[in-house]
Structures are given as structure tokens and as C-alpha cells.
Design a protein around this motif. Sequence first.
Motif, mmCIF file in Angstrom:
data_model
loop_
_atom_site.group_PDB
_atom_site.id
_atom_site.type_symbol
_atom_site.label_atom_id
_atom_site.label_comp_id
_atom_site.label_asym_id
_atom_site.label_seq_id
_atom_site.Cartn_x
_atom_site.Cartn_y
_atom_site.Cartn_z
ATOM 1 N N ASP A 48 1.497 4.281 -6.420
ATOM 2 C CA ASP A 48 0.302 5.124 -6.398
ATOM 3 C C ASP A 48 -0.481 4.955 -7.705
ATOM 4 O O ASP A 48 -1.705 4.787 -7.703
ATOM 5 N N VAL A 49 0.237 4.973 -8.840
ATOM 6 C CA VAL A 49 -0.447 4.795 -10.130
ATOM 7 C C VAL A 49 -1.023 3.374 -10.211
ATOM 8 O O VAL A 49 -2.156 3.178 -10.669
ATOM 9 N N ALA A 50 -0.278 2.388 -9.708
ATOM 10 C CA ALA A 50 -0.786 1.005 -9.709
ATOM 11 C C ALA A 50 -2.072 0.913 -8.885
ATOM 12 O O ALA A 50 -3.046 0.273 -9.297
ATOM 13 N N THR A 55 0.833 -1.207 0.000
ATOM 14 C CA THR A 55 0.000 0.000 0.000
ATOM 15 C C THR A 55 0.867 1.255 0.000
ATOM 16 O O THR A 55 2.004 1.242 0.498
ATOM 17 N N THR A 56 0.286 2.345 -0.491
ATOM 18 C CA THR A 56 1.030 3.619 -0.525
ATOM 19 C C THR A 56 1.263 4.142 0.894
ATOM 20 O O THR A 56 2.287 4.772 1.153
ATOM 21 N N GLU A 57 0.341 3.852 1.804
ATOM 22 C CA GLU A 57 0.523 4.310 3.204
ATOM 23 C C GLU A 57 1.794 3.691 3.773
ATOM 24 O O GLU A 57 2.580 4.358 4.451
ATOM 25 N N GLN A 58 1.988 2.401 3.505
ATOM 26 C CA GLN A 58 3.199 1.726 4.016
ATOM 27 C C GLN A 58 4.449 2.367 3.418
ATOM 28 O O GLN A 58 5.433 2.617 4.116
ATOM 29 N N ALA A 59 4.409 2.643 2.103
ATOM 30 C CA ALA A 59 5.587 3.224 1.431
ATOM 31 C C ALA A 59 5.884 4.611 1.994
ATOM 32 O O ALA A 59 7.044 4.947 2.268
ATOM 33 N N GLU A 60 4.825 5.396 2.209
ATOM 34 C CA GLU A 60 5.026 6.756 2.753
ATOM 35 C C GLU A 60 5.686 6.678 4.126
ATOM 36 O O GLU A 60 6.584 7.448 4.448
ATOM 37 N N VAL A 91 3.764 -2.889 -12.836
ATOM 38 C CA VAL A 91 4.456 -1.822 -12.099
ATOM 39 C C VAL A 91 5.839 -1.509 -12.699
ATOM 40 O O VAL A 91 6.321 -0.388 -12.614
ATOM 41 N N HIS A 92 6.461 -2.491 -13.364
ATOM 42 C CA HIS A 92 7.749 -2.242 -14.039
ATOM 43 C C HIS A 92 7.573 -1.168 -15.115
ATOM 44 O O HIS A 92 8.357 -0.226 -15.212
ATOM 45 N N ASP A 93 6.543 -1.350 -15.955
ATOM 46 C CA ASP A 93 6.342 -0.408 -17.067
ATOM 47 C C ASP A 93 5.839 0.931 -16.557
ATOM 48 O O ASP A 93 6.198 1.979 -17.093
ATOM 49 N N ILE A 94 4.996 0.879 -15.507
ATOM 50 C CA ILE A 94 4.516 2.136 -14.922
ATOM 51 C C ILE A 94 5.719 2.956 -14.479
ATOM 52 O O ILE A 94 5.830 4.140 -14.760
ATOM 53 N N ASP A 95 6.653 2.312 -13.793
ATOM 54 C CA ASP A 95 7.829 3.033 -13.296
ATOM 55 C C ASP A 95 8.662 3.603 -14.446
ATOM 56 O O ASP A 95 9.079 4.760 -14.395
ATOM 57 N N VAL A 96 8.899 2.801 -15.480
ATOM 58 C CA VAL A 96 9.706 3.297 -16.608
ATOM 59 C C VAL A 96 9.013 4.492 -17.252
ATOM 60 O O VAL A 96 9.633 5.533 -17.512
ATOM 61 N N GLU A 127 10.788 7.382 -3.231
ATOM 62 C CA GLU A 127 9.722 8.236 -3.788
ATOM 63 C C GLU A 127 9.290 7.731 -5.167
ATOM 64 O O GLU A 127 8.101 7.762 -5.496
ATOM 65 N N ASP A 128 10.255 7.261 -5.966
ATOM 66 C CA ASP A 128 9.901 6.706 -7.285
ATOM 67 C C ASP A 128 9.054 5.443 -7.117
ATOM 68 O O ASP A 128 8.086 5.226 -7.846
ATOM 69 N N GLY A 129 9.455 4.614 -6.143
ATOM 70 C CA GLY A 129 8.688 3.391 -5.862
ATOM 71 C C GLY A 129 7.274 3.729 -5.433
ATOM 72 O O GLY A 129 6.302 3.074 -5.836
ATOM 73 N N LEU A 130 7.147 4.788 -4.628
ATOM 74 C CA LEU A 130 5.830 5.234 -4.166
ATOM 75 C C LEU A 130 4.983 5.740 -5.336
ATOM 76 O O LEU A 130 3.799 5.419 -5.451
ATOM 77 N N LYS A 131 5.608 6.527 -6.221
ATOM 78 C CA LYS A 131 4.864 7.075 -7.371
ATOM 79 C C LYS A 131 4.313 5.940 -8.245
ATOM 80 O O LYS A 131 3.157 5.978 -8.678
#
Length: 328
Positions: free
Chosen positions: A315-317, A96-101, A162-167, A308-312
Motif C-alpha cells: 500500500d505504501v509502495a 496491486t493491493t486489491e489482489q493482496a486483499e 519495498v524491502h525497506d518500506i516493510d522494515v 497483512e504486513d505484505g499488504l501494508k
Amino acid sequence: MLKVGVVGVGHLGKVHTKLWKEVDSTQLVGVFDENRATASAAANEYHTQNFDHLEELIRSVDALSIVTTTPAHYAVAKQAINAGKHVLIEKPITVTTEQAEELIELAKQKGVKIQVGHIERFNPALLAAEKYLDDPRFFESHRMAQFKPRGTDVAVVLDLMVHDIDVILSLVKSPVKSIDASGVAIVSEQLDIANARIKFENGAVANVTASRISQTPLRKLRIFAREAYISLDFGLKSVDVFRLGKNGESEESTTALTMKLGEIEKGDIPRAIMYEKPDVPELNPLKYELELFRDAIKNNTRPIVSGEDGLKALDVAERILRSIEQEL
Ligand code: NAD
């Protein structure tokens, strides 16, 4: 010498273990896995210490690769960061994004680095394509894998897409405007195939597809940038580029293929389409990822794929998953 350890030595954790031994200026201290037999097998195979307790391994290192199943990333990373250790967390950063934050905030307080294992950023095909990626406008990605029970504890959006989202997020420097997605669970309890159309504020659009129930594996990203079309194969590590030629370039060029743009002219000057096959550097993306993590720690610089990149990307995922839920 940077002392490192690996937590979670299943399929990918074993590769981290093997490669850490090859990374200069680091020392692999040992491994920990909640499955004792797995840990002992990996420790024997790579001639390193098998720790019985996570806290013992954490105490003995400066940095850890966290390669547990995704739902365990958060708790393991939190324990390591709390103890003041740098962490390379496999993708996705957390569930979850909460955990990442929370992890990002904690890492700031403790003055440690988080890097996230979005390995395609270190894929030599992407590195070779970088110089052509000026103002990308349209992306079409396909990440198709054969079914394996590993990874099915999370939806295919978190596991593969999530790999492609990040790229894509690393290439489009603009906020996401809207997401429209659909997907289905076929073999597992979670989504096995999904497609999302992501629109960005600057007008760029990404059409992203991921499946883990495909017959033939495929990892392709096609990018239409301002002056070029780039077809990138992450699996084959190859790139093909078709780009608009500069004035008169077609006559001087020795490139394999040159096509005249018949009726499409810019002003009075006819332009040609030039074909290029850039040289792709020989490198092991995971080893390179570990080396850059080491460098970020040693030089106190921001990791190329930061928390932060992992979180972004996460978040989109999550937004994609919400869009799919609304459709069902
Ligand atoms: P795996 O199931 O083969 O291995 C996971 C290991 O973690 C197992 O041995 C398990 O016993 C251990 N484990 C689980 N919870 C633990 C805990 N709390 N403490 C210690 N050990 C624990 O899975 P895998 O395919 O190796 O994937 C591991 C991670 O790597 C996942 O997050 C996955 O998304 C990621 N991954 C990334 C890529 C990539 O291309 N970057 C590829 C594959 C997997």
C-alpha cells in the motif's frame, strides 16, 4: 513432516529449493516452473521431482514457496490457497493491493497461512539491532543495486524499495501521514531510481532511496532512535550503535569509544556517547525465514511477516508510485 513444494525455480526459487531440503521436519516434494527446462534443471540439481502441472504439485503438498516473477504471484497463490494450502509468497506480495486483499480474505476463509518473503526482517544485522530500536524517529535508507534485467517487470519501488518500506513499517508503530516521492525510468520501461519521504502520524520520518542502476551495491539503513543512532548494513550484516550513556557509564565503560557530550547536558548531568558493535548472529536469513514459516504452520501462529504486513508495505509502495506519477 510438513510437505512443501516450490513454484518458480529461477534465480531465487532455486535457493528456496536448496534450503527447503535443509529445514528440519519438512519434506521437499517437488518443483514446478512454467519454463520446463528451468524446472527440469532445478529438479535434477536438487534431486527432487519436476511436476508437469501446477495443480499436481499443489495436490501433493501442505505448503508452497511461490517464487515466480511478481506478476504471477496472485494467480498461483490464489490457486494454492483455494486448494487449502499454506503459502510463502516472495515479495512484493502481489502487484496491486486489491489482489493482496483478496488473497488475505481467501486465506482467512480457508484457514491457511500467508507469509511474505520480506527477507530483511530475518537479516541478522536487524535482529542484532532490535534492542536499541526504542522509539525510532528518523530513517535514512539506501538500497542500490547494479542493473540486471531480472525484476524489471515492476518498478524499483516494488522490486527493491519495498524491502525497506516493510522494515520501517515494522519499526514505526504509527500510520503514514504523508508521502512525497520522485523517481525516473532510465534503463527499463519502469522506474529505475526513486526516493520517497514518508512522514508518520507520530512525527517519525523516513527518507528512502532505491536504485537498480548503481555501480556499487549498497543496502544501508540508518536509524535515529530516542537514545541511539544505529547504522545497519544489510549487505555486510553489520551494525554500529552510538547511544547516550547512562549516568556515570563513561567512567566504568570498557567499550572502545566514549565521547563526552561537551556542552549538551541533560539537567546537570553530563552524558557521554557510547559506541557499541553488537555481535551479529550467524544465520542464513532465507533458511530462517523458511523455518519460521514452518513453525507458524505447525503452531498455528501468525507469521512474523504476515499477508497483512505484505499488504501494508505494498500500500505504501503504491502511494509512492502515485506520488511520483503526480510529479511527472
Ligand atoms: P526469475 O525470473 O529468475 O525467476 C522467476 C521464475 O518464475 C522463472 O523461472 C519463470 O519461468 C517462473 N514463472 C513465471 N511465471 C510462472 C507461473 N505462472 N508459474 C510457474 N512459474 C512461473 O526471478 P527471481 O529473481 O527468482 O524472482 C522471483 C521472485 O522473487 C520475484 O517476485 C522477486 O521479487 C522475488 N525476489 C525476492 C528477493 C528477496 O530478497 N526476497 C530477491 C530476489 C527476488
